[in-house]
Scaffold this motif. Sequence first.
Motif, PDB file in Angstrom:
ATOM      1  N   ASN A  62       1.232  27.695   4.776  1.00 53.79           N
ATOM      2  CA  ASN A  62       1.471  29.126   5.020  1.00 53.79           C
ATOM      3  C   ASN A  62       0.194  29.916   5.180  1.00 53.79           C
ATOM      4  O   ASN A  62       0.232  31.146   5.336  1.00 53.79           O
ATOM      5  N   ALA A  63      -0.947  29.245   5.140  1.00 52.40           N
ATOM      6  CA  ALA A  63      -2.227  29.952   5.170  1.00 52.40           C
ATOM      7  C   ALA A  63      -2.572  30.401   6.582  1.00 52.40           C
ATOM      8  O   ALA A  63      -2.388  29.657   7.553  1.00 52.40           O
ATOM      9  N   THR A  64      -3.092  31.611   6.676  1.00 54.62           N
ATOM     10  CA  THR A  64      -3.636  32.077   7.951  1.00 54.62           C
ATOM     11  C   THR A  64      -5.051  31.526   8.107  1.00 54.62           C
ATOM     12  O   THR A  64      -5.629  30.963   7.179  1.00 54.62           O
ATOM     13  N   ALA A  65      -5.612  31.712   9.287  1.00 53.59           N
ATOM     14  CA  ALA A  65      -6.973  31.218   9.534  1.00 53.59           C
ATOM     15  C   ALA A  65      -7.966  31.879   8.585  1.00 53.59           C
ATOM     16  O   ALA A  65      -8.907  31.246   8.109  1.00 53.59           O
ATOM     17  N   ASP A  66      -7.746  33.172   8.312  1.00 57.92           N
ATOM     18  CA  ASP A  66      -8.653  33.886   7.407  1.00 57.92           C
ATOM     19  C   ASP A  66      -8.504  33.399   5.969  1.00 57.92           C
ATOM     20  O   ASP A  66      -9.490  33.319   5.225  1.00 57.92           O
ATOM     21  N   GLN A  67      -7.284  33.069   5.560  1.00 52.44           N
ATOM     22  CA  GLN A  67      -7.047  32.605   4.198  1.00 52.44           C
ATOM     23  C   GLN A  67      -7.520  31.176   3.973  1.00 52.44           C
ATOM     24  O   GLN A  67      -7.821  30.784   2.844  1.00 52.44           O
ATOM     25  N   LEU A  68      -7.601  30.417   5.055  1.00 55.92           N
ATOM     26  CA  LEU A  68      -7.887  28.990   4.929  1.00 55.92           C
ATOM     27  C   LEU A  68      -9.226  28.733   4.257  1.00 55.92           C
ATOM     28  O   LEU A  68      -9.329  27.849   3.404  1.00 55.92           O
TER      29      LEU A  68
END
Length: 227
Positions: free
Chosen positions: A184-190
Amino acid sequence: MKRFPLIALCSLTLLFAACETEPAEAPPPEMGAMDADIEAYRADVNVRTQRLDNAIAELETKAQNAGEEMREDYNDRIADLREERMEIANDLDALHAETAEELREAEADINDELDELDDNINEAQLAMAQNAEELRMSANRQLEELDRDIAEMKANAAENSQEAIAAMEQQRQELAADLDTLGNATADQLEDMRQGIIDGFNNLRASIADLRVPVDVDVETKPAGSM
């Protein structure tokens, strides 16, 4: 009757004398008591390092194909891995022991170096994963390896280690929960999640290493002749 010239006879005499006095070929050096065991250990390490060498080569390929913003960091990681690998090779070549105890100590040092290199390769694989799916696949593989270590330790753990093992299993569950959220992670959260996962693996490996260290037992000694 033909006669040999005197100079020819002298040459033949000198030749025969040289053959008779030529030193015998030196015997091969004697094998030391530990040489066969040392060679067997070297062969074992060479087999074990094939997987590590392949992993480093794969990381090098990934660094070559990485974007410019990440390539320098990747190359620095790989340079460190290559340096560690060279130290292991040098220590293996210089391995020498006169007794079985000396050999065990030398092997333990090299085994520690191999374990450290393996851990650092695992960390580099997580750090260099290009997306969430690749990160999850690498992390799941590493978690399976640690599960085998944990199961082995549980099977052989002493009674006073149960609390430490329970804490280690809690770490493992928390790490697995973090991996479940990667999808469920976005690119920014990754990137934030990546570092948390790397830290989680490092902490879990440190806990496993701590439990593997034998506990020193103080033995009470008494003066000679006392009861």
